[in-house]
Scaffold this active site. Sequence first.
Site, mmCIF file in Angstrom:
data_model
loop_
_atom_site.group_PDB
_atom_site.id
_atom_site.type_symbol
_atom_site.label_atom_id
_atom_site.label_comp_id
_atom_site.label_asym_id
_atom_site.label_seq_id
_atom_site.Cartn_x
_atom_site.Cartn_y
_atom_site.Cartn_z
ATOM 1 N N GLU A 90 0.823 -1.207 0.000
ATOM 2 C CA GLU A 90 0.000 0.000 0.000
ATOM 3 C C GLU A 90 0.859 1.259 0.000
ATOM 4 O O GLU A 90 0.492 2.282 -0.572
ATOM 5 C CB GLU A 90 -0.950 0.033 1.209
ATOM 6 N N PHE A 109 -11.498 -6.870 14.000
ATOM 7 C CA PHE A 109 -10.407 -7.365 13.175
ATOM 8 C C PHE A 109 -10.052 -6.339 12.093
ATOM 9 O O PHE A 109 -10.918 -5.820 11.391
ATOM 10 C CB PHE A 109 -10.825 -8.687 12.505
ATOM 11 N N GLN A 110 -8.801 -6.042 11.956
ATOM 12 C CA GLN A 110 -8.312 -5.069 10.974
ATOM 13 C C GLN A 110 -8.985 -3.717 11.101
ATOM 14 O O GLN A 110 -9.298 -3.067 10.102
ATOM 15 C CB GLN A 110 -8.489 -5.606 9.541
ATOM 16 N N LYS A 149 -17.620 -0.899 5.671
ATOM 17 C CA LYS A 149 -17.984 -1.963 4.717
ATOM 18 C C LYS A 149 -19.491 -2.085 4.536
ATOM 19 O O LYS A 149 -19.964 -2.344 3.423
ATOM 20 C CB LYS A 149 -17.408 -3.290 5.202
ATOM 21 N N MET A 188 23.906 9.613 2.914
ATOM 22 C CA MET A 188 23.800 10.941 3.520
ATOM 23 C C MET A 188 24.150 10.886 4.996
ATOM 24 O O MET A 188 24.812 11.772 5.530
ATOM 25 C CB MET A 188 22.382 11.497 3.315
#
Lengths: 200, 642
Positions: free
Chosen positions: B116, B178-179, B228, B542
């Site tokens: 993602e 969940f999630q 959802k 760097m």
Amino acid sequence: MESYERLSTNQILDAHWGVMTDGDPTGFCSHTLSILVNDFPGVLNVVTGVFSRRGYNIQSLAVGPAEKQSTSRSTIVVPGTDESIAKLVHQLYKLIDVHEVHDLTHLPFAARELMIIKVAVNATARRDILDIARIMGAQPVDVSDHTVTLQLTGDIDKMVRLQRTLEHYGICEVARTGRIALLRESGVDSKYLRGFSIPL
Amino acid sequence: MATTPTTAAGTAALTGATPKARHAAALPRHVAAAGRRADSVRCSAVSPAAPTPAPPATPLRPWGPSEPRKGADILVESLERCGVSDLFAYPGGASMEIHQALTRSPTITNHLFRHEQGEAFAASGYARASGRVGVCVATSGPGATNLVSALADALLDSVPMVAITGQVPRRMIGTDAFQETPIVEVTRSITKHNYLVLDVDDIPRVVQEAFFLASSGRPGPVLVDIPKDIQQQMAVPIWDTPMSLPGYIARLPKPPATELLEQVLRLVGESRRPVLYVGGGCAASGEELRRFVELTGIPVTTTLMGLGNFPSDDPLSLRMLGMHGTVYANYAVDKADLLLAFGVRFDDRVTGKIEAFASRSKIVHIDIDPAEIGKNKQPHVSICADVKLALQGMNALLQGSTPKKTFDFGSWHNELDQQKKEFPLGYKTFDEEIQPQYAIQVLDELTKGEAIIATGVGQHQMWAAQYYTYKRPRQWLSSAGLGAMGFGLPAAAGAAVANPGVTVVDIDGDGSFLMNIQELAMIRIENLPVKVLVLNNQHLGMVVQWEDRFYKANRAHTYLGNPENENEIYPDFVTIAKGFNIPAVRVTKKSDVHAAIKKMLETPGPYLLDVIVPHQEHVLPMIPSGGAFKDMILDGDGRTVY
């Protein structure tokens, strides 16, 4: 090498905050902001999020429904200099849900707070406390064998005065609402009408 | 009130677009997208003059205008109405409905990245390279939190982006389902605005508002969180629900007042040593800026975000200024008596010690965001307006003035040319070692300065900024404000999606490349012409440079190779690329570089070139953080001890 500027020390919330420190060389004092926002769950989080994201401290906060439907007016007291508060106001105007932001500090405004204060006092000294309350304009709301609870409405100076007077009796608990303030349309600044000033 | 005059063009494109037959293979679109490429996206609601009618039932979408359909379909249709043709979505439990709805869309193509974060950086690269709003879709929970870096990057660099995340059903919000993550809370301070949709009827309005907010005023990322159960709920959409953003629209900056523009031109006329300090805010004003410089002859220096907004090969270009900017650019700003700051925010990497920055000059600041004016440096004249309109106004005043105003900054130009001769950008060469700056110069020569360049973050980013010539806006893509490593490859892929057929080169470091290496899969599967040029020094360059200069070369976890076997290059990017079925070559000798880069550019499709460079190189010049022009460091590298 990177050097970090010293963070300005935060003023802790006590009876004496909010008093304009005339003559503070940096111009650092408590500013009163009145913010009109859309009313929806989470708007308070959005507004206070800007304060914490940009490193400003909130000394007091009061929110409630405003005159237009589905809007809220939030009154927030923030310590800062005129310049830093001006920058904060610009950041607040970036919020989609904000309608107006006013910095009332340097304008004549009416400010009120509500304080409930519980003093430890036995039956013998109770008469003194109730006298003090009557003189200061506070109302007793509760009494027990070892405490008296008083309620006081007024501006910051009244709160400070009562709390200082009752300090030596022994304060158990203090609950204060945030400051709410509106601009005085008359333009009369009552701060300068008082006969005496409060020394810090 | 829209800030750009492209509204009419935007709606015309919307009404003109006809649903196309779905191709069996998901090949990247070519001709269709090209025509809309340059227009900025506008939703039909923004200009209510031409509302698009609801389309009739089709085999793909078997519902009529007043029949109910799922919330996810309403969402996808809203995206189509806002002109979206490409988006970057990764499926998950809470966003499955959206993906199913996307399969029913005849015009929107999804580009499947493998992380993602990759898809969100791709949306950012897409937006930066085209000026259109980049759209990414992720699922709830971990999918949404993986978008965080890219949202923060988009906010700091003012990139128009809309992120759509699935969320658990409304009744489960707040129950540690969940999630589930409270992504609206998490991203509150890293997005311009965000929404949690709690009613399916809000979807058309929220999507229009999201696109409008993302692309108007100071662009920024907007997140829309859709539970959802709302995606699954059947409803009939009302397409012409108006947006409700009264405060925001009222506060959008107005076109600049002519008196202020005249004041600026008066200052230009009175000055002897003016400098244009141009940044990311001028990305849509390349033409107007060029015309302004043509009319006035003022030398131009750009920030890291502003590279390409003025061509670097122009004689009046001073290239980049700031911490790793050229000597002559920083000299010009230090000695100037008039600083025209257009579309910049006086970032600390540019100014160094703020009190010493442009201390001798009057400052004119034109920016679309009123909060930026006076935030770091108080300007003498400020205009809160779109810099494109301001430049158009000033160009009109300059052209229309009688007698014709002529500005003569000849002695100032000579002074700066002297500085350019005395302190050019340069680097030391050693035998057969490939200097990273040399590799970039060869790339510049072979691409003729025309390729789109994306970078990661670090030394390679600074060298890419210094040694490649950028001739047009939206050619340089880099995470400037946030400095997010891993930006290069996905952003290059997003840019390739936005500009079909154009070669995109990702100049990456080995550290940054490894962070989103999984996106090699995406460029192979979609066969995008993304060339990855890894400047591999086996170290976190760097940080090593700072360790050398300020920490007595004490290596603190900056070696990225294998400490047991320092002679072998680890990891072996060539073998990894072969695993992704991408042709890859490693070069170690300077004499091979030219041929290798030529082969890379001539091979169609994705390609990886692993260029082994020494880790002792330092990016120069350098003004240490908090320093002024006089503190500039001009020489030295990791071979000396400090």
